[in-house]
Design a protein around this motif. Structure first.
Motif, PDB file in Angstrom:
ATOM      1  N   ARG A  15       7.792  -0.782   8.004  1.00 12.73           N
ATOM      2  CA  ARG A  15       8.075  -1.178   6.621  1.00 12.73           C
ATOM      3  C   ARG A  15       9.567  -1.017   6.325  1.00 12.73           C
ATOM      4  NH1 ARG A  15       4.632   1.192   1.667  1.00 12.73           N
ATOM      5  NH2 ARG A  15       3.110  -0.218   2.596  1.00 12.73           N
ATOM      6  N   GLN A  16      10.106   0.119   6.696  1.00 10.35           N
ATOM      7  CA  GLN A  16      11.527   0.376   6.416  1.00 10.35           C
ATOM      8  C   GLN A  16      12.409  -0.670   7.082  1.00 10.35           C
ATOM      9  OE1 GLN A  16      11.419   4.345   8.050  1.00 10.35           O
ATOM     10  NE2 GLN A  16      11.433   5.295   6.020  1.00 10.35           N
ATOM     11  N   LEU A  17      12.093  -0.973   8.326  1.00 12.20           N
ATOM     12  CA  LEU A  17      12.918  -1.938   9.062  1.00 12.20           C
ATOM     13  C   LEU A  17      12.698  -3.367   8.570  1.00 12.20           C
ATOM     14  CD1 LEU A  17      12.748  -0.378  12.616  1.00 12.20           C
ATOM     15  CD2 LEU A  17      14.722  -0.456  11.105  1.00 12.20           C
ATOM     16  N   MET A  36       5.197   3.272   8.551  1.00 16.14           N
ATOM     17  CA  MET A  36       6.352   3.460   7.678  1.00 16.14           C
ATOM     18  C   MET A  36       7.640   2.894   8.276  1.00 16.14           C
ATOM     19  SD  MET A  36       7.041   4.069   4.799  1.00 16.14           S
ATOM     20  CE  MET A  36       7.542   4.954   3.402  1.00 16.14           C
ATOM     21  N   ARG A  88       0.837  -1.209   0.000  1.00 13.67           N
ATOM     22  CA  ARG A  88       0.000   0.000   0.000  1.00 13.67           C
ATOM     23  C   ARG A  88       0.872   1.260   0.000  1.00 13.67           C
ATOM     24  NH1 ARG A  88      -3.379   2.306   4.146  1.00 13.67           N
ATOM     25  NH2 ARG A  88      -2.387   0.950   5.678  1.00 13.67           N
ATOM     26  N   ARG A  89       0.456   2.248  -0.803  1.00  9.52           N
ATOM     27  CA  ARG A  89       1.189   3.515  -0.803  1.00  9.52           C
ATOM     28  C   ARG A  89       0.846   4.286   0.470  1.00  9.52           C
ATOM     29  NH1 ARG A  89       3.648   5.506  -5.512  1.00  9.52           N
ATOM     30  NH2 ARG A  89       3.462   3.994  -7.198  1.00  9.52           N
ATOM     31  N   ILE A  90       1.862   4.550   1.283  1.00 13.71           N
ATOM     32  CA  ILE A  90       1.630   5.330   2.499  1.00 13.71           C
ATOM     33  C   ILE A  90       2.638   6.468   2.517  1.00 13.71           C
ATOM     34  CG2 ILE A  90       0.592   3.525   3.929  1.00 13.71           C
ATOM     35  CD1 ILE A  90       3.311   2.908   5.095  1.00 13.71           C
ATOM     36  N   ASP A  91       2.315   7.564   3.195  1.00 18.15           N
ATOM     37  CA  ASP A  91       3.271   8.673   3.177  1.00 18.15           C
ATOM     38  C   ASP A  91       4.359   8.466   4.234  1.00 18.15           C
ATOM     39  OD1 ASP A  91       2.736  10.117   5.642  1.00 18.15           O
ATOM     40  OD2 ASP A  91       0.805  10.634   4.747  1.00 18.15           O
ATOM     41  N   ASP A  92       5.375   9.307   4.139  1.00 17.67           N
ATOM     42  CA  ASP A  92       6.583   9.132   4.960  1.00 17.67           C
ATOM     43  C   ASP A  92       6.297   9.128   6.463  1.00 17.67           C
ATOM     44  OD1 ASP A  92       7.814   9.150   2.605  1.00 17.67           O
ATOM     45  OD2 ASP A  92       8.701  11.147   2.772  1.00 17.67           O
ATOM     46  N   HIS A  93       5.251   9.811   6.874  1.00 13.73           N
ATOM     47  CA  HIS A  93       5.009   9.943   8.308  1.00 13.73           C
ATOM     48  C   HIS A  93       3.907   9.014   8.823  1.00 13.73           C
ATOM     49  CE1 HIS A  93       7.777  13.206   8.043  1.00 13.73           C
ATOM     50  NE2 HIS A  93       7.070  13.712   7.051  1.00 13.73           N
TER      51      HIS A  93
END
Lengths: 321, 271
Positions: B90-92, B87, B78-83
């Motif tokens: 997902r990054q980790l 997030m 899913r497209r989610i914004d940086d904040h």
């Protein structure tokens, strides 16, 4: 002067590397092939292969062997960029849509994993276990560096040492190891292997600091992404760290950031960082690393490869994008 | 037999220690270690003349690769914004997968096992080819799809079995893990009405109507069960032919077969 002009004497080898990179991305699945080639075709400085080749010339240079190392390192760098774009939610890379943007996160993950695996597979052509020990440790350190970067995001209280340790793992190590592996695989003397590692490390540190400066001084066209992107992501880089030392600027930057991260606000923060003297301070730190790199080179035997390494280091100090 | 369980438990603990990065564990789930794969690996490697330490390093490295691949499956689409609150997770998750992958290479380089680095890296490369073909629906037919699903789940182990010349266990791994996967899909479907495999079969129907015209979700489920029966038949034949070998693994497979709820098979038997 263009970077490529500094090492024209290895142009034929670099053409071989370029060909080998394309061959390495020949996946059976058409989407995987296209996605893999996507970033490769968008260009890039190929600085890691250049360091591998130049360093290998200090030993028993064998292009057939060293080619695999050079390609593997570029692939590792490329794969990490593909995954970084998922991490950073980035739409553009080198001015072109990212894989995650052109396809989606899943394709980016599979493509990155494929390229990482291809890199390691190619490396197994190198029958020197030390090379694998060095590279595998580097790959783990790269991840730790990125994990730390996320941990330190929006940490306005981090210090210079934290920043330097982070960019060492994030960028400098892979450049250092590019030089080191060139020397290891060509069986250059151990002392030369260590010197080349140190050279790569200092150049890598200067390279990343310059990158962090350009995030505040470059234009969107030059950078291939909007200026201030690092800070927008919460990455506190050296120019910002310096600006934060000033209590008034510190308050203004943090407050501005808290309000809204729109384009005008970001422009205001960029202006504050520029006015703080953070750019000049960062340049001085970068120059100190470059000076250390130059000093290391003095200890290496004179040859055209050494001159090329010197000129690349100088170029990195002056680059504008 | 107890020794075997102890040995495997010891290896499992080793893997758990390696993957537990303190900061990652604050945000992402503790990776699941697939025991069936551990049993299969153990059975393949015990047939070799390798010393215990070497067996352990190959098992740990292979499972690290599996965990790395599984972790990357968890990266959201899913497209989610940086904040967005998800997030960071997902990054980790992206980085955790890369980290575990780096660990397998690091471990095998430390024990100087260049051959196994090659075996595993080739397997990862091929697994991602299959994954992307499945994801992009770049599939010829149902058999192609099922074969790719089997490859994604078992290629790491198949490659190791092939490397050590154990073709019996290579083929067994493929069928055993496929039956297990299909069974899990079936259970998910009956519990939640969701199944990636069933949805894919229906998509295949849309792509090539002539081949699968009229396949609804229940019929897709029946196709899965038919495939499961094929795999189970293979497993039973294997057990018949290996009464005195692979005792430990045979016991596991027998348990698995006994636990299966093959509705169609029952229905066929009941006439």
């Amino acid at each position: 002067m263009k970077l490529k002009k500094l090492y024209t004497f290895i142009n034929s080898e670099l053409d071989l590397i370029e060909k080998a990179l394309k061959e390495a991305m020949q996946a059976d699945n058409p989407v995987l092939k296209e996605a893999s080639m996507h970033l490769l075709q968008a260009g890039g400085k190929r600085i890691r292969p250049v360091f591998v080749l130049l360093s290998a010339k200090f030993g028993n240079y064998n292009i057939d062997e060293i080619k695999d190392v050079a390609v593997a390192l570029e692939l590792i760098h490329t794969a990490s960029l593909v995954h970084d774009d998922v991490i950073d939610n980035a739409e553009l890379r080198r001015g072109a849509p990212t894989i995650k943007s052109k396809w989606d996160n899943r394709i980016a993950m599979y493509t990155g994993d494929y390229i990482f695996a291809r890199a390691v597979e190619l490396m197994t052509n190198i029958n020197k276990i030390e090379a694998h020990q060095v590279l595998s440790k580097t790959m783990v350190d790269l991840c730790i560096g990125e994990i730390e970067q996320i941990k330190d995001k929006f940490n306005w209280n981090q210090n210079l040492r934290t920043y330097l340790r982070r960019i060492k793992r994030k960028t400098a190590i892979l450049i250092a190891v590019s030089c080191q592996l060139g020397a290891i695989v060509s069986e250059a003397p151990q002392v030369v292997q260590r010197q080349l590692y140190r050279f790569g490390y200092y150049v890598g540190m200067a390279f990343q600091i310059t990158d962090d400066i350009l995030d505040f001084t470059g234009t969107e066209k030059e950078l291939g992404k909007p200026a201030g992107s690092d800070l927008l992501q919460g990455n506190i880089t050296l120019p910002v760290l310096y600006a934060l030392r000033n209590e008034r600027l510190r308050k203004e930057i943090i407050d501005s950031f808290d309000i809204k991260n729109n384009k005008e606000n970001m422009q205001h923060i960029i202006t504050l960082v520029r006015q703080s003297g953070g750019i000049e301070y960062s340049k001085r730190i970068s120059d100190r690393y470059l000076q250390k790199a130059f000093n290391i080179l003095k200890e290496l035997p004179n040859c055209q490869e050494k001159t090329a390494l010197l000129n690349i280091a100088k170029y990195i100090g002056k680059r504008k994008f | 037999m107890n020794d075997i369980y102890e040995e495997i438990e010891h290896i499992k603990r080793d893997i758990e220690v390696r993957v537990k990065h303190p900061y990652l564990m604050e945000f992402i789930d503790v990776p699941i270690i697939d025991e069936q794969k551990l049993f299969l690996l153990y059975s393949i490697l015990k047939e070799t003349e390798l010393p215990a330490e070497k067996i352990k390093s190959i098992m740990v490295a292979t499972m690290l690769v599996q965990i790395a691949l599984d972790t990357h499956e968890l990266v959201g689409l899913r497209r989610i914004d940086d904040h967005h609150p998800f997030m960071k997770k997902r990054q980790l998750t992206v980085l955790a997968g890369d980290y575990y992958s780096g660990l397998y290479y690091y471990l095998l380089s430390q024990v100087e096992d260049l051959q196994m680095i090659r075996v595993l890296s080739t397997a990862i490369k091929e697994i991602n080819e299959h994954k992307i073909s499945i994801y992009q629906n770049d599939l010829n037919d149902l058999d192609d799809f099922i074969d790719r699903v089997a490859m994604v789940d078992s290629l790491l182990i198949q490659k190791i079995a092939t490397y050590f010349g154990n073709i019996d266990l290579k083929n067994l791994a493929k069928e055993y893990l496929l039956a297990n996967r299909l069974n899990n899909e079936k259970i998910n479907f009956s519990v939640s009405g969701l199944s990636v495999v069933i949805d894919k079969i229906r998509l295949l129907q849309e792509k090539n109507e002539r081949l699968y015209a009229g396949v609804d979700r229940n019929q897709a489920l029946a196709l899965i069960e038919k495939q499961m029966m094929k795999s189970v038949h293979y497993l039973e034949t294997f057990l018949k032919h290996h009464k005195r070998t692979y005792c430990f693994l045979s016991e596991k497979i027998r348990d698995f077969i006994n636990r299966l709820d093959l509705v169609i098979e029952k229905a066929v038997k009941e006439g």
